[in-house]
Write an enzyme that holds these catalytic residues in place. Structure first.
Site, mmCIF file in Angstrom:
data_model
loop_
_atom_site.group_PDB
_atom_site.id
_atom_site.type_symbol
_atom_site.label_atom_id
_atom_site.label_comp_id
_atom_site.label_asym_id
_atom_site.label_seq_id
_atom_site.Cartn_x
_atom_site.Cartn_y
_atom_site.Cartn_z
ATOM 1 N N GLU A 217 34.182 39.639 42.527
ATOM 2 C CA GLU A 217 34.121 39.430 43.884
ATOM 3 C C GLU A 217 32.772 39.732 44.557
ATOM 4 O O GLU A 217 33.102 40.050 45.834
ATOM 5 C CB GLU A 217 35.417 39.703 44.629
ATOM 6 C CG GLU A 217 36.606 38.972 44.063
ATOM 7 C CD GLU A 217 37.969 39.422 44.515
ATOM 8 O OE1 GLU A 217 38.053 40.380 45.141
ATOM 9 O OE2 GLU A 217 39.061 38.882 43.976
ATOM 10 N N GLU A 335 41.045 35.135 37.776
ATOM 11 C CA GLU A 335 42.144 36.044 38.978
ATOM 12 C C GLU A 335 42.999 35.304 39.760
ATOM 13 O O GLU A 335 42.030 34.449 40.688
ATOM 14 C CB GLU A 335 41.359 37.172 39.395
ATOM 15 C CG GLU A 335 42.451 38.029 39.931
ATOM 16 C CD GLU A 335 41.647 39.490 40.713
ATOM 17 O OE1 GLU A 335 40.786 40.083 39.797
ATOM 18 O OE2 GLU A 335 41.922 39.623 41.535
#
Length: 560
Positions: A217, A335
């Site tokens: 991220e 994810e």
């Protein structure tokens, strides 16, 4: 006058009375079995193991317990069985004899990673810093200090993965050596020395890693930290060089995965342009489309077809981006837990969550997603397993049924059904025929389906096929889904109906064909047995339920 008042009362109460009555709706479903509309990886189902320590807390709760990569009890018998999966026995339906048995997950794909992975050091000999666990620290990334993975723990993890047959993706620390240059933006070259020595140790020990992922991220605006696509691409080229060097004498080289974050079109496009072909094999993105874990709208969003459909935009945009700028790479959902910040308590770990989860599995597959990683295998409210008891939550069984029944080839579906009925079709897993996934979001409608097969006419020089938009005229030819050949033997379909205990959508117990699912007396994952139904009987799905339907005699050349 009394009659008039009675009539008024009846008319006022009529909507409430009507709402209590279960409606029945008939719909047509046409499955194109002539070609695969998309294709997923054989091991499409994936689950994550995260780094969060026990004192990771949100909303006055600490739902992670001891489920971290560093402290998870790898010797727990249910954990072992859960990754291996249950045995699914099916029948040779025409002879009605016991047939083959499938052991799912065959095996489970596991991604080791998460928010804190970019603060993990590896305890190799060249490490100059002390190897300490994560600790609460004000001002630290996500409120924690750097952590460390001891090599003896890595040895234990690899042994566990080997025994369970897990396919492993490991997320590397992509912030090592960088520094903050402005707010949450980090600059400077990645210091690859610690990761290099860790990977070298892994190679020398003969440990099997399917893929290495770079960072978590850090793309787009980032979550906690971000890195520019130009710098990220430069570092990925370096990591590809390292993989090629370390695996020079290996027959199979691990794939390189990036960037493991939320999709941002400009950032992803620039990364693909900087790296070019031959560097990144897989583009991963994350999805948490339901909102925060404490959002009171979680349940209503899960049951809203309009809200669920919004996610399709991300899948479509990424698919088009890869076709235009990175045809050499495939897409993964690296994810996805539905609700972020550890998921929704008494939502993510209950029956109702499977409406969202299975719908997104189906939608992702339609748009060429090869692998879908669920956050998490264990830990948080969205764990497939309960963090304390290790017992499977309802979504575990949904994932297991998908893994056992839905094959690699995705089939196109057309229907005139209400948006509240979600329909996905795949070739059956390692069997003849197809599998339908039916998700009924409606609270009062039972759907009765007429399933038909669409076979396109052969195109010859003298034949022209005209495209027609009408649903009823859009298919050139219909045939019975049970195939062209007739048989005197009875034909059956398999049905796997999922419902909640006592009809409560937020129940932590899921029923399969009316039987509660749970660990067996001998501590194993239960066998997921179908209900055999005569093919000539109506196919239906009751309100607020989920059903897998395996049609073994469906004539689908794409599944040959």
């Amino acid at each position: 006058m009394e009659f008039f008042l009675s009539l008024v009362v009846f008319l006022i109460s009529f909507p409430a009375i009507f709402a209590q009555v279960q409606d029945t709706a008939h719909c047509n479903v046409i499955v194109d079995g002539t070609r695969a509309a998309a294709k997923v990886d054989k091991n499409y189902i994936c689950a994550t193991l995260d780094w969060w320590p026990h004192d990771k807390c949100n909303y006055n709760q600490c739902p992670w317990g001891y489920a971290s990569v560093i402290n998870l009890n790898l010797s727990h018998p249910i954990l072992f069985q859960a990754i291996k999966g249950s045995v699914l026995c099916y029948y040779i339906l025409i002879q009605l004899e016991t047939g083959c048995c499938l052991t799912a997950f065959k095996p489970l794909r596991i991604r080791v990673g998460g928010s804190l992975q970019d603060r993990v050091l590896y305890d190799v000999e060249s490490l100059k810093d002390p190897c300490h666990p994560f600790q609460k620290r004000k001002g630290g990334l996500f409120g924690f200090s750097r952590g460390c993975l001891h090599l003896n723990r890595w040895d234990e993890l690899i042994l566990f993965f080997s025994k369970t047959g897990a396919i492993v993706t490991f997320g590397l620390n992509a912030l090592h050596g960088r520094h903050i240059i402005y707010k949450s933006t980090w600059g400077g070259d990645w210091d690859s020395s610690n990761a290099y020595d860790f990977m070298k140790y892994t190679v020398l020990k003969g440990y099997q890693i399917d893929s290495w992922e770079f960072g978590n991220e850090l793309c787009g605006n980032g979550v906690g930290a971000r890195v520019s696509p130009e710098q990220y691409g430069k570092d990925l080229i370096n990591l590809r060089r390292i993989i090629n060097e370390l695996y020079l004498n290996s027959e199979i080289k691990p794939a390189l995965i990036a960037p493991g974050g939320f999709y941002d079109e400009k950032w992803f496009t620039k990364l693909l342009q900087v790296t070019g072909s031959g560097v990144v094999n897989i583009i991963t993105h994350h999805l948490y489309n339901l909102g925060a874990g404490d959002d009171p709208r979680l349940v209503s969003r899960i049951l809203s077809p309009h809200y669920l459909n919004k996610t399709a935009t991300t899948f479509i945009d990424l698919d088009q981006n890869l076709k235009q700028n990175g045809a050499w790479a495939s897409a993964w959902v690296g994810e996805s837990g539905g609700a972020y910040n550890s998921g929704g308590r008494n939502v993510s770990d209950t029956y109702i969550d499977s409406f969202w989860y299975l719908d997104q599995l189906g939608m992702a597959a339609v748009y060429n997603t090869k692998v879908y990683c669920r956050q998490s295998l264990i830990g948080g409210n969205y764990g497939l397993l309960d963090k304390d008891t290790f017992l499977p939550n309802p979504d575990y069984y949904s994932a297991l049924l998908w893994s056992q029944l839905m094959g690699e080839n995705v089939l196109s579906v057309k229907t005139d059904a209400s948006p509240f009925l979600r329909i996905y079709a795949h070739c059956a897993k390692e069997r003849a025929g197809i599998t339908l996934l039916l998700i009924n979001l409606s609270n009062q409608t039972e759907f009765i389906l007429k399933v038909e097969n669409a076979l396109s006419e052969l195109v010859t020089p003298k034949t022209t096929i005209h495209t027609q938009s009408s649903f009823t005229r859009g298919i050139k030819r219909m045939v019975s889904w049970v195939g062209r050949e007739t048989s005197d033997e009875p034909l059956y379909r398999e049905e796997y109906l999922l419902t909640p205990a006592n009809g409560k959508l937020r129940s932590k117990t899921m029923h399969l064909n009316g039987t509660p699912l749970g660990i067996t007396i001998d501590g194993n994952i239960p066998k997921l047995e179908p209900r055999l139904v005569d093919v000539n009987s109506p196919l239906s799905i009751i309100s607020r339920s989920i059903k897998f339907v395996l049609l073994p005699n469906f004539d689908a050349s794409a599944c040959a």
